[in-house]
Design a protein around this motif. Structure first.
Motif: not given
Ligand SMILES: Cc1cc2nc3c(=O)[nH]c(=O)nc-3n(C[C@H](O)[C@H](O)[C@H](O)COP(=O)(O)OP(=O)(O)OC[C@H]3O[C@@H](n4cnc5c(N)ncnc54)[C@H](O)[C@@H]3O)c2cc1C
Ligand code: SF4
Length: 312
Positions: A300, A100, A9, A95-97, A7, A83-84
């Protein structure tokens, strides 16, 4: 034999994010995802875009693509998976945002209702139910067969059949003649033996468009205090050299995007030793997923340590 994608952007101030995806169910243990990415940047269409540019950041992350049929139990006493962490990415949309955020909303509502009813520390069944029957379930159920089809049939055939399956699911209330397809082998088990797959020669990075792994890792600004125990734990410290090296040419040397795992030798090539440079880890979790012996456990690290991605 590996699936994947890429991809680009386009951002403000003439910036671009270039991404390269390698499906971790690849069989050839000589495959080197990082070097595939470097090679990709020399494709004329990408090289033209990057020419004259400056590298400002580097990172890596495993994306859980198992989807609906791979989601674990979402609740435990006093907590939930969101979420993830629960694997809520919609694979065909990449997409996963959205899920989440929706899972965060559903969990907050369930927690609020539990607290209002005087319940604390129990399991939020209402959250699991909201995921199953609410917008997340409606988003993920119809697309559940796309990734298994892609893994089995390759991109072109799975585009046709996966598209038809999504259409049938949407029309017939998530009923499909294909049922709920399974994913087959784990990514670790999909790794083949080194002597049954050809080694791959990668071009040397030119230092302009492509770079060696360690200088790129510096652009993830990852940091781990040196005095803490390694957060990368081997179940059996002998496995990398005694099993993974002869059978799989120890693929950790290549699948890790941060060069954390090295096989060191004496000057004459003898006495191989496995070294873990845990300070370089960018927390992508690939080693926990892809090690063919399932021998690496990602734990961790000390609070706050890890990558510090600027603009990512
Ligand atoms: C390269 C890439 C491109 C993507 N493009 C898209 C897109 O275009 N559109 C879309 O919708 N989705 C996209 N995604 C998917 C999307 O980023 C995820 O689905 C989304 O960010 C998941 O959100 P989350 O809050 O579950 O997890 P995350 O965004 O991974 O957030 C988890 C957070 O927890 C924190 N954390 C972890 N362990 C600890 C700890 N022990 N203590 C404190 N904090 C901690 C991490 O630092 C992180 O900030 C993409 C993913 C990737 C990797
Ligand atoms: S050690 Fe594991 S989690 Fe850390 S960067 Fe390498 S593959 Fe990713």
């Amino acid at each position: 034999d590996a699936g994947g994608g890429s991809f680009i952007y386009h951002l403000e101030n003439n910036q671009v994010y270039v991404g390269f995806v390698v499906h971790l169910n690849y069989a050839n243990p000589h495959l080197y995802p990082y070097m595939e990415f470097q090679r990709f940047k020399h494709h004329p269409l990408i090289a033209e875009l990057l020419q004259g540019g400056k590298r400002i950041a580097y990172g890596a992350r495993a994306i859980a693509e198992g989807g609906w049929q791979s989601m674990p139990k979402l609740t435990f006493p006093g907590g939930v998976l969101l979420g993830c962490a629960a694997g809520m990415v919609n694979v065909p949309r990449i997409k996963g945002n959205h899920n989440a955020m929706l899972s965060g909303i559903a969990a907050a509502e369930a927690a609020h209702a539990a607290l209002a009813a005087g319940r604390q520390g129990d399991e939020l069944d209402a959250y699991a139910s909201a995921v199953k029957w609410g917008p997340i379930g409606r988003d993920l159920r119809p697309v559940r067969n796309v990734k298994p089809l892609w893994s089995r049939l390759g991109l072109s055939a799975s585009l046709l059949l996966g598209g038809a399956d999504m259409w049938i699911n949407t029309l017939f209330g998530n009923q499909s003649p294909l049922g709920d397809m399974k994913h087959g082998k784990s990514d670790a088990d999909a790794t083949g033996r080194a002597d049954r797959h050809p080694p791959i020669a990668y071009p040397k990075p030119d230092g302009v468009l492509s770079f060696d792994r360690l200088t790129n890792v510096a652009f993830s600004f990852t940091n781990h205090a040196e005095e803490q125990p390694s957060h990368l734990v081997l179940k059996d410290p002998d496995v990398p050299i005694e099993i993974n090296l002869p059978r799989f040419a120890e693929p950790a040397q290549r699948y890790c995007p941060a060069g954390v795992y090295e096989v060191l030798r004496d000057a004459d090539g003898s006495n191989p030793r496995f070294q873990i440079n845990f300070q370089n880890c960018v927390h992508c979790k690939t080693c926990d997923i892809k090690d063919p012996s399932g021998n690496i456990v990602w734990t961790t690290p000390q609070g706050g340590d890890g990558p510090n991605y600027p603009n990512m």
